[in-house]
Design a protein around this motif. Sequence first.
Motif, PDB file in Angstrom:
ATOM      1  N   VAL A  64       0.856  -1.188   0.000  1.00  0.00           N
ATOM      2  CA  VAL A  64       0.000   0.000   0.000  1.00  0.00           C
ATOM      3  C   VAL A  64       0.887   1.231   0.000  1.00  0.00           C
ATOM      4  N   ARG A  65       0.680   2.077  -1.012  1.00  0.00           N
ATOM      5  CA  ARG A  65       1.497   3.289  -1.118  1.00  0.00           C
ATOM      6  C   ARG A  65       0.623   4.512  -0.861  1.00  0.00           C
ATOM      7  N   GLY A  67       2.084   8.295   0.436  1.00  0.00           N
ATOM      8  CA  GLY A  67       2.959   9.293  -0.184  1.00  0.00           C
ATOM      9  C   GLY A  67       4.273   8.685  -0.677  1.00  0.00           C
ATOM     10  N   HIS A  69       6.918   7.756   0.986  1.00  0.00           N
ATOM     11  CA  HIS A  69       8.113   8.336   1.599  1.00  0.00           C
ATOM     12  C   HIS A  69       8.829   7.440   2.598  1.00  0.00           C
ATOM     13  N   GLY A  75       6.039   0.749   0.530  1.00  0.00           N
ATOM     14  CA  GLY A  75       4.885   1.040  -0.338  1.00  0.00           C
ATOM     15  C   GLY A  75       4.888   0.228  -1.633  1.00  0.00           C
ATOM     16  N   LEU A 137      -0.182   6.741  10.533  1.00  0.00           N
ATOM     17  CA  LEU A 137      -0.452   5.384  11.025  1.00  0.00           C
ATOM     18  C   LEU A 137       0.654   4.854  11.934  1.00  0.00           C
ATOM     19  N   GLY A 190      -5.345  -2.987   7.422  1.00  0.00           N
ATOM     20  CA  GLY A 190      -6.170  -2.729   6.254  1.00  0.00           C
ATOM     21  C   GLY A 190      -5.710  -1.461   5.573  1.00  0.00           C
ATOM     22  N   VAL A 191      -6.467  -1.055   4.559  1.00  0.00           N
ATOM     23  CA  VAL A 191      -6.104   0.154   3.809  1.00  0.00           C
ATOM     24  C   VAL A 191      -7.045   1.282   4.241  1.00  0.00           C
ATOM     25  N   ILE A 192      -6.458   2.325   4.793  1.00  0.00           N
ATOM     26  CA  ILE A 192      -7.270   3.474   5.196  1.00  0.00           C
ATOM     27  C   ILE A 192      -7.675   4.224   3.928  1.00  0.00           C
ATOM     28  N   TRP A 349      15.128  14.820  17.814  1.00  0.00           N
ATOM     29  CA  TRP A 349      13.791  15.424  17.902  1.00  0.00           C
ATOM     30  C   TRP A 349      13.338  15.366  19.366  1.00  0.00           C
ATOM     31  N   HIS A 446       3.400  -6.258   3.870  1.00  0.00           N
ATOM     32  CA  HIS A 446       4.507  -5.420   3.382  1.00  0.00           C
ATOM     33  C   HIS A 446       4.521  -4.129   4.175  1.00  0.00           C
TER      34      HIS A 446
HETATM   35  C1  LIG Z   1      11.896  13.582   3.601  1.00  0.00           C
HETATM   36  C2  LIG Z   1      11.174  12.938   4.749  1.00  0.00           C
HETATM   37  C3  LIG Z   1      10.790  13.700   5.833  1.00  0.00           C
HETATM   38  C4  LIG Z   1      10.107  13.119   6.901  1.00  0.00           C
HETATM   39  N1  LIG Z   1       9.744  13.888   7.957  1.00  0.00           N
HETATM   40  C5  LIG Z   1       9.039  13.340   8.968  1.00  0.00           C
HETATM   41  C6  LIG Z   1       8.596  14.144  10.064  1.00  0.00           C
HETATM   42  O1  LIG Z   1       8.854  15.338  10.137  1.00  0.00           O
HETATM   43  N2  LIG Z   1       7.891  13.540  11.050  1.00  0.00           N
HETATM   44  C7  LIG Z   1       7.591  12.214  11.012  1.00  0.00           C
HETATM   45  O2  LIG Z   1       6.931  11.739  11.931  1.00  0.00           O
HETATM   46  N3  LIG Z   1       8.017  11.430  10.009  1.00  0.00           N
HETATM   47  C8  LIG Z   1       8.727  11.968   8.989  1.00  0.00           C
HETATM   48  N4  LIG Z   1       9.150  11.175   7.962  1.00  0.00           N
HETATM   49  C9  LIG Z   1       8.884   9.735   8.013  1.00  0.00           C
HETATM   50  C10 LIG Z   1       7.466   9.461   7.526  1.00  0.00           C
HETATM   51  O3  LIG Z   1       6.595   9.506   8.620  1.00  0.00           O
HETATM   52  C11 LIG Z   1       7.374   8.089   6.875  1.00  0.00           C
HETATM   53  O4  LIG Z   1       8.211   8.073   5.750  1.00  0.00           O
HETATM   54  C12 LIG Z   1       5.958   7.742   6.460  1.00  0.00           C
HETATM   55  O5  LIG Z   1       5.875   6.366   6.224  1.00  0.00           O
HETATM   56  C13 LIG Z   1       5.518   8.483   5.232  1.00  0.00           C
HETATM   57  O6  LIG Z   1       4.234   8.141   4.850  1.00  0.00           O
HETATM   58  P1  LIG Z   1       3.911   7.869   3.311  1.00  0.00           P
HETATM   59  O7  LIG Z   1       2.444   7.696   3.184  1.00  0.00           O
HETATM   60  O8  LIG Z   1       4.568   8.901   2.479  1.00  0.00           O
HETATM   61  O9  LIG Z   1       4.684   6.503   3.143  1.00  0.00           O
HETATM   62  P2  LIG Z   1       4.504   5.221   2.202  1.00  0.00           P
HETATM   63  O10 LIG Z   1       5.879   4.787   1.887  1.00  0.00           O
HETATM   64  O11 LIG Z   1       3.555   5.457   1.101  1.00  0.00           O
HETATM   65  O12 LIG Z   1       3.830   4.212   3.198  1.00  0.00           O
HETATM   66  C14 LIG Z   1       4.541   3.601   4.238  1.00  0.00           C
HETATM   67  C15 LIG Z   1       3.705   2.473   4.771  1.00  0.00           C
HETATM   68  O13 LIG Z   1       2.553   3.009   5.408  1.00  0.00           O
HETATM   69  C16 LIG Z   1       1.434   2.166   5.188  1.00  0.00           C
HETATM   70  N5  LIG Z   1       0.396   2.937   4.503  1.00  0.00           N
HETATM   71  C17 LIG Z   1       0.518   4.031   3.738  1.00  0.00           C
HETATM   72  N6  LIG Z   1      -0.696   4.466   3.372  1.00  0.00           N
HETATM   73  C18 LIG Z   1      -1.594   3.626   3.910  1.00  0.00           C
HETATM   74  C19 LIG Z   1      -3.008   3.551   3.913  1.00  0.00           C
HETATM   75  N7  LIG Z   1      -3.772   4.442   3.304  1.00  0.00           N
HETATM   76  N8  LIG Z   1      -3.606   2.533   4.572  1.00  0.00           N
HETATM   77  C20 LIG Z   1      -2.866   1.617   5.226  1.00  0.00           C
HETATM   78  N9  LIG Z   1      -1.532   1.648   5.259  1.00  0.00           N
HETATM   79  C21 LIG Z   1      -0.915   2.634   4.610  1.00  0.00           C
HETATM   80  C22 LIG Z   1       1.900   0.997   4.359  1.00  0.00           C
HETATM   81  O14 LIG Z   1       2.234  -0.061   5.208  1.00  0.00           O
HETATM   82  C23 LIG Z   1       3.150   1.538   3.712  1.00  0.00           C
HETATM   83  O15 LIG Z   1       4.069   0.524   3.419  1.00  0.00           O
HETATM   84  C24 LIG Z   1       9.824  11.730   6.877  1.00  0.00           C
HETATM   85  C25 LIG Z   1      10.216  10.958   5.784  1.00  0.00           C
HETATM   86  C26 LIG Z   1      10.892  11.551   4.729  1.00  0.00           C
HETATM   87  C27 LIG Z   1      11.337  10.716   3.578  1.00  0.00           C
END
Ligand SMILES: Cc1cc2nc3c(=O)[nH]c(=O)nc-3n(C[C@H](O)[C@H](O)[C@H](O)COP(=O)(O)OP(=O)(O)OC[C@H]3O[C@@H](n4cnc5c(N)ncnc54)[C@H](O)[C@@H]3O)c2cc1C
Length: 454
Positions: A64-65, A67, A69, A75, A137, A190-192, A349, A446
């Motif tokens: 599940v992707r 953002g 990040h 993801g 999450l 699950g998937v939010i 932090w 995953h």
């Molecule tokens: C440049 C950068 C800056 C950051 N700064 C901070 C910060 O200031 N504070 C902080 O707390 N964290 C920070 N982070 C870490 C960040 O919290 C994690 O990278 C987080 O996983 C990002 O969420 P995403 O949806 O982009 O990730 P993704 O890689 O898309 O998702 C990560 C995981 O989350 C789960 N997931 C995502 N969407 C869903 C959904 N809708 N339903 C169910 N599961 C889901 C899945 O298991 C997935 O594998 C930072 C990361 C980066 C790269």
Amino acid sequence: MFDLLKAEINGYLLLPEDKEYNDRRKVWNTFIDKYPAAILVCKTTSDVAAAVRFAKDKGIPVSVRGGGHHVAGTGVCDQGIMIDLSDMRKVSVDTEHRIAIVEPGATLGDVDAETQKYGLATPTGTVSETGVAGLALCGGLGYLRGKYGITSDNIAAVRIVTADGAEIQANEQENPDLYWAIRGGGGNFGVITSFEFKLYPLGPEVLAVDVMYDYKDAKQILQKAQAFLRYAPDEVSFNMMAVQLPATPGLPENLHNKRVIIIAGLYAGDKADGEKAVQPLRELASPIVDQTGIVLFKELQRKFDLMAPKDVPVYGTSLFVKELTDDTIDTLLSKLEQIPRPSVLVQFWACHGQMNRVPSDASAFAVRDASFLLLFDVDFPLEEAQLCKDWIESVYQTMLPYSLRKSSYLNTVRADTQITKDSYADNFKRLIEIKKKYDPTNFFRHNHNIDPQV
Ligand SMILES: Cc1cc2nc3c(=O)[nH]c(=O)nc-3n(C[C@H](O)[C@H](O)[C@H](O)COP(=O)(O)OP(=O)(O)OC[C@H]3O[C@@H](n4cnc5c(N)ncnc54)[C@H](O)[C@@H]3O)c2cc1C
């Protein structure tokens, strides 16, 4: 093979031969190079449900992707279906109930852009391009954590597609066990498809701390920051970043390649009171630059986007500490004498206030008694991958004895069974029980996995 799924969806399905496939499979960390069997670019909740039912029926794994990040790149997966939510970015605000309704592909910038129209904000993170879903999450630490807690503390409700393909609601009244689990338990349940976040009056202008010190004063800065935290008001939240500045024309020459410590923070309250409250952070040593002042909250939230590496391989890890003792500081600083590359970023932090007042068993996010989260990241050219990976792991091992119960921040660490277990601490047992109820076959795996068979 995917024709049945194609017929059901409003979004579109990408296969390896499709033009857009290569761009879509990429996540923020380019060290991650995975090839899903298909990518479903979701447009609606029913797309998510269709993907889950189809994959379950055919025995295909999913990732599940949000953002995209996460440094661990969870993801995307090899051979499975990547459920890509990044086109579902709508944010709307219910001003009467002070709630933001957020689709799962929204970035932090999307959330701030909409909520700030009404002078409201929810606690998120500090880089605007990060996805809110993954961040929320597994926790979510930003500049409002001292005053209003972490992001997961501010989830009022979610809609979630569970492993059987049904979409249900989780909040304090409905499915309260699931509501407890998703606030810290990551993507395990699950998937939010929709979040509701609590909002608070904030901005548009805030007092932002922005001070740069010489790295040579690191020990004193860390000692004083720890002392400050003992009496810091909830309104102050701050991060410290130890970094070597690049030799770019945008910087004065005397700062080229200089190792510095940058303090970035915010006072979430009356700006005049804030001046006094943040003053100690401006006197941790003799500043090289001090740009503390009033800025738009939206701008502050974007300020460090520039420092976040883009399109490069990255390796990173994290550990919580109870206290930055002299021993902890000395061990860490001596380790930092041998960094493998100038791009090493070490962050501290501060954790205090509302974030730590929430009982550790009130939600899945367990760490409520740390005073700092230590983060270690490095970006590198591919030929230095092993060197950098080894170095980050060696910092992790060096600092492990100084950590708080070996706990890491799961949003910033590799997906590892033991680290996941240690970080959930006493909540792990309850998470397994809830996982058994909502995802007994570990369909959503995953991620930082809570394996129901453990
Ligand atoms: C440049 C950068 C800056 C950051 N700064 C901070 C910060 O200031 N504070 C902080 O707390 N964290 C920070 N982070 C870490 C960040 O919290 C994690 O990278 C987080 O996983 C990002 O969420 P995403 O949806 O982009 O990730 P993704 O890689 O898309 O998702 C990560 C995981 O989350 C789960 N997931 C995502 N969407 C869903 C959904 N809708 N339903 C169910 N599961 C889901 C899945 O298991 C997935 O594998 C930072 C990361 C980066 C790269």
